[in-house]
Design a protein around this motif. Structure first.
Motif, mmCIF file in Angstrom:
data_model
loop_
_atom_site.group_PDB
_atom_site.id
_atom_site.type_symbol
_atom_site.label_atom_id
_atom_site.label_comp_id
_atom_site.label_asym_id
_atom_site.label_seq_id
_atom_site.Cartn_x
_atom_site.Cartn_y
_atom_site.Cartn_z
ATOM 1 N N ILE A 48 0.848 -1.187 0.000
ATOM 2 C CA ILE A 48 0.000 0.000 0.000
ATOM 3 C C ILE A 48 0.886 1.240 0.000
ATOM 4 O O ILE A 48 1.797 1.363 0.817
ATOM 5 C CB ILE A 48 -0.931 0.009 1.230
ATOM 6 N N ARG A 50 -0.655 4.508 -0.348
ATOM 7 C CA ARG A 50 -1.435 5.598 0.234
ATOM 8 C C ARG A 50 -2.829 5.079 0.565
ATOM 9 O O ARG A 50 -3.229 4.019 0.105
ATOM 10 C CB ARG A 50 -1.533 6.793 -0.711
ATOM 11 N N TYR A 51 -3.523 5.860 1.382
ATOM 12 C CA TYR A 51 -4.926 5.548 1.651
ATOM 13 C C TYR A 51 -5.682 6.830 1.908
ATOM 14 O O TYR A 51 -5.110 7.847 2.282
ATOM 15 C CB TYR A 51 -5.090 4.548 2.802
ATOM 16 N N VAL A 60 -12.649 3.631 4.136
ATOM 17 C CA VAL A 60 -11.234 3.859 3.864
ATOM 18 C C VAL A 60 -10.908 3.126 2.577
ATOM 19 O O VAL A 60 -11.342 1.990 2.380
ATOM 20 C CB VAL A 60 -10.336 3.318 5.003
ATOM 21 N N TYR A 62 -7.635 1.880 0.337
ATOM 22 C CA TYR A 62 -6.190 1.640 0.328
ATOM 23 C C TYR A 62 -5.765 1.443 -1.120
ATOM 24 O O TYR A 62 -6.426 0.723 -1.865
ATOM 25 C CB TYR A 62 -5.860 0.384 1.147
ATOM 26 N N TYR A 63 -4.639 2.058 -1.510
ATOM 27 C CA TYR A 63 -4.173 2.013 -2.900
ATOM 28 C C TYR A 63 -2.801 1.362 -2.995
ATOM 29 O O TYR A 63 -1.893 1.706 -2.235
ATOM 30 C CB TYR A 63 -4.079 3.430 -3.477
ATOM 31 N N SER A 69 -7.049 -1.008 -5.701
ATOM 32 C CA SER A 69 -7.646 -0.390 -4.522
ATOM 33 C C SER A 69 -8.485 -1.404 -3.759
ATOM 34 O O SER A 69 -8.993 -2.368 -4.324
ATOM 35 C CB SER A 69 -8.507 0.814 -4.912
#
Length: 81
Positions: A48, A50-51, A60, A62-63, A69
């Motif tokens: 991950i 970023r989020y 939320v 998450y990327y 995602s």
């Protein structure tokens, strides 16, 4: 959607699924087994980068580095004042 959690896209990483490590990190944190820095390290190790958090809609996202995602939705919580 299974009531509480929703997968937006499935993470795929050769040999071992990226989503497995993310879910493992999320569940450990939700159970209170990790500190915030440990949680951040665990999701970083899961791929991950970023989020984003939407407090009003209670989710939320998450990327991963390849624009994968994963979204988790959360129920509303009322705290006593």
């Amino acid at each position: 959607m299974n009531g509480f959690f929703h997968v937006a896209k499935v993470f795929i990483r050769p040999i071992v699924g990226l989503s497995f490590f993310l879910i493992q990190a999320l569940r450990a944190d939700q159970a209170g087994h990790t500190s915030f820095p440990e949680f951040l390290q665990a999701i970083w190790s899961a791929g991950i980068i970023r989020y984003t958090v939407n407090l009003e809609a209670r989710y939320v996202v998450y990327y991963g580095s390849s624009d994968e995602s994963y979204m988790e939705k959360y129920l509303a919580v009322t705290l006593p004042i």
